[in-house]
Design a protein around this motif. Structure first.
Motif, short mmCIF file in Angstrom:
data_model
loop_
_atom_site.label_atom_id
_atom_site.label_comp_id
_atom_site.label_asym_id
_atom_site.label_seq_id
_atom_site.Cartn_x
_atom_site.Cartn_y
_atom_site.Cartn_z
N ASP A 1 -2.57 -8.95 -0.59
CA ASP A 1 -3.62 -9.69 0.12
C ASP A 1 -4.37 -8.79 1.09
O ASP A 1 -5.60 -8.90 1.24
N LYS A 2 -3.63 -7.90 1.74
CA LYS A 2 -4.28 -7.02 2.71
C LYS A 2 -5.20 -6.02 2.01
O LYS A 2 -6.32 -5.76 2.47
N MET A 3 -4.73 -5.45 0.90
CA MET A 3 -5.57 -4.50 0.17
C MET A 3 -6.78 -5.18 -0.47
O MET A 3 -7.87 -4.61 -0.54
N ASP A 4 -6.60 -6.40 -0.90
CA ASP A 4 -7.69 -7.12 -1.54
C ASP A 4 -8.80 -7.45 -0.55
O ASP A 4 -9.96 -7.62 -0.94
N ALA A 5 -8.46 -7.52 0.74
CA ALA A 5 -9.47 -7.83 1.76
C ALA A 5 -10.28 -6.61 2.18
O ALA A 5 -11.29 -6.75 2.87
N LYS A 6 -9.84 -5.41 1.75
CA LYS A 6 -10.56 -4.19 2.11
C LYS A 6 -11.67 -3.93 1.12
O LYS A 6 -11.62 -4.32 -0.05
N CYS A 7 -12.70 -3.20 1.57
CA CYS A 7 -13.90 -3.04 0.75
C CYS A 7 -13.66 -2.18 -0.49
O CYS A 7 -14.25 -2.43 -1.54
N CYS A 8 -12.82 -1.16 -0.40
CA CYS A 8 -12.65 -0.28 -1.56
C CYS A 8 -11.21 0.17 -1.74
O CYS A 8 -10.96 1.22 -2.34
N ALA A 9 -10.27 -0.58 -1.21
CA ALA A 9 -8.87 -0.24 -1.42
C ALA A 9 -8.38 -0.91 -2.70
O ALA A 9 -8.72 -2.05 -2.99
N GLY A 10 -7.60 -0.16 -3.47
CA GLY A 10 -7.09 -0.70 -4.73
C GLY A 10 -5.82 -1.52 -4.52
O GLY A 10 -5.03 -1.26 -3.63
N THR A 11 -5.64 -2.50 -5.38
CA THR A 11 -4.44 -3.33 -5.31
C THR A 11 -3.43 -3.00 -6.41
O THR A 11 -2.36 -3.59 -6.45
N LYS A 12 -3.77 -2.03 -7.26
CA LYS A 12 -2.89 -1.70 -8.37
C LYS A 12 -1.55 -1.17 -7.88
O LYS A 12 -0.48 -1.55 -8.38
N ALA A 13 -1.59 -0.30 -6.85
CA ALA A 13 -0.35 0.26 -6.32
C ALA A 13 0.53 -0.83 -5.72
O ALA A 13 1.76 -0.81 -5.87
N ALA A 14 -0.07 -1.80 -5.05
CA ALA A 14 0.70 -2.88 -4.45
C ALA A 14 1.34 -3.77 -5.51
O ALA A 14 2.46 -4.27 -5.33
N ARG A 15 0.66 -3.95 -6.64
CA ARG A 15 1.19 -4.82 -7.70
C ARG A 15 2.28 -4.12 -8.52
O ARG A 15 3.23 -4.75 -8.99
N GLU A 16 2.14 -2.78 -8.69
CA GLU A 16 3.05 -2.05 -9.56
C GLU A 16 4.13 -1.27 -8.82
O GLU A 16 4.99 -0.65 -9.46
N MET A 17 4.09 -1.24 -7.50
CA MET A 17 5.02 -0.41 -6.73
C MET A 17 6.46 -0.87 -6.94
O MET A 17 6.75 -2.05 -7.19
N ALA A 18 7.35 0.09 -6.80
CA ALA A 18 8.79 -0.20 -6.84
C ALA A 18 9.30 -0.28 -5.41
O ALA A 18 9.15 0.67 -4.63
N ILE A 19 9.84 -1.40 -5.03
CA ILE A 19 10.33 -1.60 -3.67
C ILE A 19 11.76 -1.06 -3.58
O ILE A 19 12.66 -1.51 -4.29
N ASN A 20 11.94 -0.10 -2.70
CA ASN A 20 13.25 0.55 -2.57
C ASN A 20 14.12 -0.10 -1.50
O ASN A 20 15.33 -0.21 -1.66
N GLU A 21 13.50 -0.52 -0.40
CA GLU A 21 14.30 -1.06 0.71
C GLU A 21 13.44 -1.99 1.56
O GLU A 21 12.25 -1.73 1.79
N ILE A 22 14.05 -3.06 2.03
CA ILE A 22 13.43 -3.99 2.98
C ILE A 22 14.35 -4.08 4.19
O ILE A 22 15.50 -4.53 4.07
N ALA A 23 13.86 -3.62 5.35
CA ALA A 23 14.68 -3.59 6.57
C ALA A 23 14.06 -4.51 7.62
O ALA A 23 12.96 -4.23 8.12
#
Length: 409
Positions: free
Chosen positions: A117-139
């Motif tokens: 959502d944050k990347m989609d609100a930016k003028c030229c930031a891509g959302t592909k990395a956010a959709r395909e990223m591998a999450i390693n840790e949530i702290a």
């Protein structure tokens, strides 16, 4: 000297305080104040007498004082120490312990959706990395922000003057000048910064204007008091050239000079200082400043690497908020590490501004949820944070940030 007052703290609170003067206090009355033989009705209670200024001539409204110099904008100001207050209410001595909120519990899908959502609100930031990223840790973590405020009043006196335009001169013959902290000044709403200037009663005197020496007019420097200037049309010759012939200059009628446009030929101007009256009213003015002093502490070890300056601006959950003439340092709370911080700030605020009177204090404990996410995309590792009760995303090293204008905060 001692007495009791009930200064206004806010619209709903009136606190009884006691004050006293030490023998070395410059605001203290003379030792023989009660033996001066002055009728009690002439002296307001608690106001030490002040004699009239030196070099007075005459009486009443005709009283005039000689002076060689007027106060300037850089005139020295005398800071007046406030009376010593020893009796006031302390809030929080018997407070109940607050409860800590639960740790943030965000799933992988929730942290992914927040970044998308944050990347989609930016003028030229891509959302592909956010959709395909591998999450390693949530702290997850909770950051405690402690703030301590003191609302103070500061009083100082300085010399001032204004043009005499026939107004009443409230000189010392009309009464004794009150001490700075005896003057009643309306207090603004608590924790609002403000400045007020008040003329001190019975300190006025009538003086001759030093800029014009009492004449009401001053020398015109534009024409050097001559009242005329060289004619700019004929350059002072009295004749002007037209083609191959010359004739008398019609602008100056052949004199080579014309009346000064600044003083209209009089050679003098109305004095700006006394506005033509030749006299000034000199008096003492009281300057009152209300200021809010703020100290804050962020438990940085709980920020999980997030910049603390971002944490203090984030929407938070308020766990404690106490307001009073004085607030007691924190004790027996679920966050023992802020106990020493609270005690230190309370002690600093009590002694850091000796020339200011503390009207009210408040302190608060706020909790900011922070979630740190470690992820990777196309062999590029990056970290971002989700913080605040509104879920703000900070991803400074996002691999598809785009152009320079897409700084992610």
């Amino acid at each position: 000297m001692s007495g009791e007052k009930a200064p206004l703290i806010d619209n709903n609170t009136s606190v009884s305080v006691k004050y006293s003067y030490s023998s070395s206090d410059p605001n203290a009355p003379p030792p023989d104040f009660n033996n001066m033989g002055i009728p009690q009705g002439m002296i307001p209670q608690g106001m030490p007498p002040q004699g009239p200024p030196q070099n007075y001539q005459g009486q009443g409204d005709q009283m005039e004082q000689s002076t060689d110099q007027l106060p300037s904008q850089n005139c020295p100001e005398e800071v007046i120490q406030p009376p010593i207050y020893s009796d006031y209410n302390v809030v929080g001595a018997n407070r109940t312990a607050f409860q800590m909120p639960p740790m943030p519990n965000l799933s992988e899908q929730m942290v992914r959706d927040s970044l998308v959502d944050k990347m989609d609100a930016k003028c030229c930031a891509g959302t592909k990395a956010a959709r395909e990223m591998a999450i390693n840790e949530i702290a997850p973590g909770l950051v405690i922000v402690y703030r301590f405020h003191s609302y103070t009043e500061r009083r100082l006196t300085r010399s001032a003057y204004c043009a005499f335009q026939g107004q009443h001169i409230d000189d010392p013959s009309h009464g004794y000048a009150p001490q700075p902290w005896e003057i009643v000044v309306e207090t603004p709403p608590i924790f609002q910064q403000r400045k007020t200037i008040v003329k001190v009663p019975h300190t006025s005197s009538l003086v001759t204007c030093v800029d014009c020496r009492g004449n009401g007019r001053r020398r015109c420097h534009h024409c050097h008091a001559s009242g005329s200037q060289r004619c700019h049309r004929c350059n002072g010759s009295g004749r002007e050239t037209i083609g191959e012939s010359t004739r008398m200059c019609h602008h100056c009628n052949g004199s080579g000079r014309h009346a000064c446009h600044r003083c209209n030929g009089s050679g003098s101007l109305v004095c700006d200082t006394c506005v033509g009256s030749g006299r000034l009213e000199m008096y003492t003015e009281l300057v009152v400043n209300w200021t809010t002093h703020t100290s804050q502490h962020v438990c940085g070890e709980d920020c999980l690497g997030l910049d603390p300056t971002l944490v203090v601006k984030a929407p938070s959950t308020q766990l404690l908020n106490e307001v009073g003439v004085r607030v007691a340092p924190l004790q027996n709370t679920p966050v023992p590490k802020i106990h020493s911080v609270s005690a230190r700030m309370s002690s600093e605020h009590e002694s850091q501004w000796p020339a200011e009177r503390i009207l009210q204090q408040k302190h608060s404990v706020e909790c900011v949820p922070v979630t740190k996410v470690s992820a990777g995309w196309q062999d590029k590792g990056f970290t971002y944070w989700i913080y605040g009760v509104n879920g703000t995303v900070h991803a400074a090293n996002y691999p598809q940030a785009g152009c320079w204008c897409c700084n992610i905060l």
